[in-house]
Enzyme design. Structure first.
Site, PDB file in Angstrom:
ATOM      1  CB  SER A 142       3.447  -1.857   2.054  1.00 59.23           C
ATOM      2  OG  SER A 142       3.039  -3.126   1.086  1.00 59.23           O
TER       3      SER A 142
ATOM      4  CG  HIS B 267       0.095  -5.325   4.899  1.00 59.11           C
ATOM      5  ND1 HIS B 267       1.157  -5.671   5.228  1.00 59.11           N
ATOM      6  CD2 HIS B 267      -0.228  -5.659   3.491  1.00 59.11           C
ATOM      7  CE1 HIS B 267       1.569  -5.913   4.175  1.00 59.11           C
ATOM      8  NE2 HIS B 267       1.258  -5.386   3.007  1.00 59.11           N
TER       9      HIS B 267
ATOM     10  CD  GLU C 208       1.424  -7.616   9.095  1.00 60.81           C
ATOM     11  OE1 GLU C 208       2.345  -8.031   9.237  1.00 60.81           O
ATOM     12  OE2 GLU C 208       1.552  -6.565   8.208  1.00 60.81           O
TER      13      GLU C 208
ATOM     14  CG  ASN D 227       7.099  -5.966   5.183  1.00 60.38           C
ATOM     15  OD1 ASN D 227       7.696  -7.360   4.346  1.00 60.38           O
ATOM     16  ND2 ASN D 227       5.999  -4.827   3.596  1.00 60.38           N
TER      17      ASN D 227
HETATM   18  P1  NAI Z   1      -0.072  -1.770  -8.537  1.00 56.12           P
HETATM   19  O1  NAI Z   1       0.998  -1.017  -9.179  1.00 56.12           O
HETATM   20  O2  NAI Z   1       0.016  -3.250  -9.216  1.00 56.12           O
HETATM   21  O3  NAI Z   1      -1.746  -1.519  -8.451  1.00 56.12           O
HETATM   22  C1  NAI Z   1      -2.041   0.013  -8.439  1.00 56.12           C
HETATM   23  C2  NAI Z   1      -2.867   0.277  -9.148  1.00 56.12           C
HETATM   24  O4  NAI Z   1      -3.547   1.166  -9.191  1.00 56.12           O
HETATM   25  C3  NAI Z   1      -2.366   0.760 -10.901  1.00 56.12           C
HETATM   26  O5  NAI Z   1      -3.421  -0.077 -12.255  1.00 56.12           O
HETATM   27  C4  NAI Z   1      -3.355   2.257 -11.054  1.00 56.12           C
HETATM   28  O6  NAI Z   1      -3.491   2.318 -12.451  1.00 56.12           O
HETATM   29  C5  NAI Z   1      -4.006   2.321  -9.930  1.00 56.12           C
HETATM   30  N1  NAI Z   1      -4.292   3.278  -9.455  1.00 56.12           N
HETATM   31  C6  NAI Z   1      -3.243   4.666  -8.983  1.00 56.12           C
HETATM   32  N2  NAI Z   1      -4.184   5.551  -8.299  1.00 56.12           N
HETATM   33  C7  NAI Z   1      -5.344   5.549  -8.610  1.00 56.12           C
HETATM   34  C8  NAI Z   1      -6.380   6.268  -8.438  1.00 56.12           C
HETATM   35  N3  NAI Z   1      -5.992   7.183  -7.883  1.00 56.12           N
HETATM   36  N4  NAI Z   1      -7.675   5.488  -8.754  1.00 56.12           N
HETATM   37  C9  NAI Z   1      -7.445   4.168  -9.197  1.00 56.12           C
HETATM   38  N5  NAI Z   1      -6.414   4.091  -9.350  1.00 56.12           N
HETATM   39  C10 NAI Z   1      -5.747   3.966  -9.059  1.00 56.12           C
HETATM   40  O7  NAI Z   1      -0.032  -1.917  -7.085  1.00 56.12           O
HETATM   41  P2  NAI Z   1      -0.199  -3.128  -6.647  1.00 56.12           P
HETATM   42  O8  NAI Z   1       1.198  -4.005  -6.428  1.00 56.12           O
HETATM   43  O9  NAI Z   1      -0.880  -4.109  -6.438  1.00 56.12           O
HETATM   44  O10 NAI Z   1       0.649  -2.277  -4.858  1.00 56.12           O
HETATM   45  C11 NAI Z   1      -0.941  -1.576  -4.613  1.00 56.12           C
HETATM   46  C12 NAI Z   1      -0.880  -1.046  -2.956  1.00 56.12           C
HETATM   47  O11 NAI Z   1      -0.266  -2.913  -2.242  1.00 56.12           O
HETATM   48  C13 NAI Z   1       0.028  -0.739  -2.788  1.00 56.12           C
HETATM   49  O12 NAI Z   1       0.200   0.496  -1.907  1.00 56.12           O
HETATM   50  C14 NAI Z   1       1.398  -1.556  -1.908  1.00 56.12           C
HETATM   51  O13 NAI Z   1       2.645  -1.361  -1.125  1.00 56.12           O
HETATM   52  C15 NAI Z   1       0.450  -2.737  -0.899  1.00 56.12           C
HETATM   53  N6  NAI Z   1       1.349  -3.698  -1.440  1.00 56.12           N
HETATM   54  C16 NAI Z   1       1.288  -4.487  -2.622  1.00 56.12           C
HETATM   55  C17 NAI Z   1       1.343  -5.350  -2.044  1.00 56.12           C
HETATM   56  C18 NAI Z   1       2.562  -6.495  -3.600  1.00 56.12           C
HETATM   57  O14 NAI Z   1       3.244  -7.143  -3.119  1.00 56.12           O
HETATM   58  N7  NAI Z   1       2.599  -5.617  -4.779  1.00 56.12           N
HETATM   59  C19 NAI Z   1       1.733  -6.788  -1.019  1.00 56.12           C
HETATM   60  C20 NAI Z   1       1.365  -5.781   0.081  1.00 56.12           C
HETATM   61  C21 NAI Z   1       0.819  -4.572  -0.031  1.00 56.12           C
END
Ligand code: NAI
Length: 389
Positions: free
Chosen positions: A120, A141, A153, A191
């Site tokens: 993001s 995105h 995006e 954003n």
């Molecule tokens: P989350 O915390 O729910 O999930 C992240 C997952 O990645 C976790 O299950 C973790 O165990 C895993 N993980 C971390 N490092 C890892 C690695 N090296 N190898 C494999 N797995 C790994 O996070 P979320 O909210 O799903 O966000 C993920 C990405 O998406 C971030 O970059 C965030 O900025 C982006 N994003 C999030 C949004 C939201 O509303 N939550 C919206 C749009 C983008």
């Protein structure tokens, strides 16, 4: 891009789970990777539940969930992605972690595999710079909840190879999404353009123009926004929302248009994060009483107008700086955050000259750069033309 490529999704959290659901529903074999086995189990159980509900609601045939879930396999290591033609990462928002992940992926995928980031706030160009083949990286995105919100995006890095933007935009359309192409600038489209929805609402509250309930009421009842700004900040989490504002503000070299607010910081300091902690701007939970808004239409129009003009100014400025086309800016705000109308179309309806007049008035009153009018908005007013040619 071939229809039947395998799609790798790394990170099985909120976003990865949703992206895996979209790709598998579109007919791809998917390998969902997370280093945490329990995250994978949770994601698959969630998907099972979601698909059952879709069948109950008659949105899917009874046999479909089994077929879709059968296309998703899980793994705890990226070595499972060797056959993937596209890998989308949705791991934690940490540049070093994402770069480490891309390095690991490059050592296992084929030389023509495409790599994508769901970041993001990080620069796609900086992420690409860490790759052996930076031309294969692109930002895709998605918005939360990814299966429901149509916007994606599509963000090329400086190094991204020619043609990949169009290829990914076509793929996103095939997945039922609405792509909007954005330049690799802080906050991309949504954003960045959405900042005043929160920032100007907090300003109005801090100045004592109106209370929180009245501002939320004005934006929903009079503006047609699905949620009021304070309610939405409580849903997103004040910690997350504050961090996004702060990162956009820092990335824009402390441009006063994006200055974070003291009162939101205090909420974060107090642990008043929103729904997840039971209290934020509002008090949540069973039996929690909401303050009554002042249903004063004149005040409510003042509130809506000031926030709307600030949003319109931001949308126009994003076009001015070439972040995206007017069409994509409007599509992004409707498809990514459910705005009731595209902001630039809205500006044309209410009168671009009136927006300029309001901004000039605010700037004169406060003497702050925060209210400077976008050159494009002023130009359109002077030339008495709209944004869309
Ligand atoms: P989350 O915390 O729910 O999930 C992240 C997952 O990645 C976790 O299950 C973790 O165990 C895993 N993980 C971390 N490092 C890892 C690695 N090296 N190898 C494999 N797995 C790994 O996070 P979320 O909210 O799903 O966000 C993920 C990405 O998406 C971030 O970059 C965030 O900025 C982006 N994003 C999030 C949004 C939201 O509303 N939550 C919206 C749009 C983008």
């Amino acid at each position: 891009m071939e229809q039947n490529i395998e799609v790798g999704v790394v990170g099985a959290g909120t976003m990865g789970q949703g992206i895996a659901q979209i790709a598998a529903t579109a007919g791809h074999s998917v390998v969902l990777v997370d280093r945490d086995e329990s995250a994978l189990k949770r994601a698959m159980a969630n998907l099972d539940r979601i698909f059952k509900r879709l069948v109950e609601k008659g949105r899917l045939d009874a046999g479909e969930p089994g077929r879709i879930l059968g296309r998703i396999r899980t793994a705890t290591n990226v070595t499972a992605c060797t056959q993937s033609g596209l890998v989308i990462e949705a791991v934690v928002e940490d540049e070093a972690v994402k770069q480490g992940l891309f390095a690991a992926l490059e050592s296992v995928v084929s030389s023509d595999a495409i790599l994508a980031s769901n970041t993001s706030s990080l620069s796609i160009t900086r992420l690409a710079a860490g790759l052996h083949s930076p031309h294969r990286l692109i930002g895709l995105h998605f918005f939360n909840p990814a299966p429901l919100l149509p916007l994606v995006e599509v963000v090329p890095a400086l190094q991204t190879k020619d043609g990949l933007v169009e290829e990914m935009a076509t793929l996103m359309r095939d997945w039922g999404k609405q792509p909007a192409v954005a330049k690799d600038t802080p906050g991309f489209i949504v954003n960045r353009v959405a900042r005043p929805f929160y920032g100007e609402a907090i300003r109005l509250y801090e100045e004592g123009v109106a209370d929180i309930a009245t501002i939320d009421w004005a934006m929903t009842e009079l503006g047609g926004f699905r949620m009021g700004p304070f309610d939405l900040m409580d849903l997103i989490g004040n910690d997350i929302n504050y961090a996004v504002t702060e990162s956009v503000w820092k990335a824009f070299h402390h441009d006063p248009r994006y200055t974070p607010s003291f009162s939101q910081k205090r909420n974060v300091d107090a642990g008043w994060l929103g729904r997840k902690s039971g209290r934020g701007w509002h008090i949540h939970g069973d039996g929690a009483k909401r303050a009554e808004p002042r249903r004063d239409k004149d005040l409510g129009q003042d509130i809506l107008w000031r926030i709307l003009v600030m949003l319109i100014n931001e949308a126009a400025d994003a076009v001015f700086w070439g972040v995206a086309s007017p069409e994509d800016v409007d599509r992004a705000m409707q498809g990514g955050v459910n705005y009731p109308k595209g902001l630039l179309k809205w500006a044309e309806e209410v009168g671009i000259d009136r927006c300029v007049e309001t901004l000039d008035g605010l700037r004169a009153r406060y003497g702050e750069e925060r209210y400077r009018c976008s050159p494009l908005l002023r130009q359109c007013a002077q030339e008495q033309r709209g944004f869309f040619r």
